[in-house]
Enzyme design. Sequence first.
Site, PDB file in Angstrom:
ATOM      1  N   ILE A  63       0.883  -1.161   0.000  1.00  0.00           N
ATOM      2  CA  ILE A  63       0.000   0.000   0.000  1.00  0.00           C
ATOM      3  C   ILE A  63       0.924   1.214   0.000  1.00  0.00           C
ATOM      4  O   ILE A  63       1.861   1.282   0.791  1.00  0.00           O
ATOM      5  CB  ILE A  63      -0.957  -0.020   1.221  1.00  0.00           C
ATOM      6  CG1 ILE A  63      -1.900   1.193   1.198  1.00  0.00           C
ATOM      7  CG2 ILE A  63      -0.211  -0.084   2.533  1.00  0.00           C
ATOM      8  CD1 ILE A  63      -2.970   1.132   2.293  1.00  0.00           C
ATOM      9  N   SER A  64       0.702   2.139  -0.914  1.00  0.00           N
ATOM     10  CA  SER A  64       1.651   3.232  -1.122  1.00  0.00           C
ATOM     11  C   SER A  64       1.724   4.179   0.074  1.00  0.00           C
ATOM     12  O   SER A  64       0.805   4.278   0.888  1.00  0.00           O
ATOM     13  CB  SER A  64       1.268   4.036  -2.365  1.00  0.00           C
ATOM     14  OG  SER A  64       1.437   3.281  -3.532  1.00  0.00           O
ATOM     15  N   GLN A  65       2.851   4.878   0.143  1.00  0.00           N
ATOM     16  CA  GLN A  65       3.039   5.926   1.141  1.00  0.00           C
ATOM     17  C   GLN A  65       1.917   6.958   1.009  1.00  0.00           C
ATOM     18  O   GLN A  65       1.580   7.381  -0.105  1.00  0.00           O
ATOM     19  CB  GLN A  65       4.391   6.603   0.907  1.00  0.00           C
ATOM     20  CG  GLN A  65       4.680   7.771   1.828  1.00  0.00           C
ATOM     21  CD  GLN A  65       5.875   8.579   1.362  1.00  0.00           C
ATOM     22  OE1 GLN A  65       6.494   8.249   0.353  1.00  0.00           O
ATOM     23  NE2 GLN A  65       6.199   9.633   2.077  1.00  0.00           N
TER      24      GLN A  65
END
Length: 242
Positions: free
Chosen positions: A90-92
Site C-alpha cells: 500500500i503506497s506511502q
Amino acid sequence: MKLFLFAAALLFFCGAFPAQGGEFEAERKKMVREVMADAAVTALYVGSSAISPSVIKAMEKVERHRFVPSGLVPLAYLNRPLPIGHGQTISQPYIVALMTDLMKVKPGDRVLEIGTGSGYQAAILAELAGSVYSIEIIEALGREADARLKALGCRNVKAKVGDGYYGWPEAAPFDSIMVTAAASHVPPPLIRQLKRGGRMVIPLGTQFLTQSLMLVEKKQDGSITSRQILPVRFVPLTGGHP
C-alpha cells in the site's frame, strides 16, 4: 514509500467513513500533517507546495487501517508504504495524495485505476469522482479489495481482476487514469482510453533502477504531452503485455 526524493453523484461516497471523528482520528490527522509537510519539501519538483483541500479532506476521511493486514494496523498511519501480501504494498500516504492531486479529479468524473492493491487508493478516489474503475492483476488481492470496498459502502467503485495494461475499454473514455505500478512505457491502450483534456499519472522505469512519476496529458487536439514530477519507487507492472 517514505518520500523518495531519490526518492455517480456525490451521494455515492464510501459510506463507512465518518466525515470526522472515529477510530484512529488523531493518528490520521498526524498522517495528513506529514503529507502536507512533504508537499512543501517537494515543491521544487512538483511545482506546487500544497495538496488541494478536496484531496486532504479525502485523506482525513478514509480510514487507512481498514486497508492493511491486521498485524500492521498499529502502523497504518505512518507516512510510509506497508506490505499487503503477494509482494505488493500500500503506497506511502504522501504519494497517494500527490498522485490524486495531480489528476485534478472533479465530481462526476470517470476515473480508471490500474493496480487496486488493497483498495485504499480507490477509496480515496471514490471520495472525489463520480465513478471509479479499478483493475488488479493478482486475483486474490483483487477479490479481497472488491469485497472490502463493497463492505465499506464504496458504491461508486467497480473493481475487477485483469491485466491493467489494456485498461477497461467498455467503460472508456476516462477523465483521468492512475497507474500504481511502474511500467517501462505508457501503455497505448490507456492513451486511447483517456479523454481529450484528460490526465494520466504513471510511474515509468524499472524495478531496480530510477523510476519517475510522470504526468501525461491529452490535449483537446489529441496530442500528448508528458512531464516528469518526482523520483519514486513502485513495484513493477506485470502481465502478458509487450
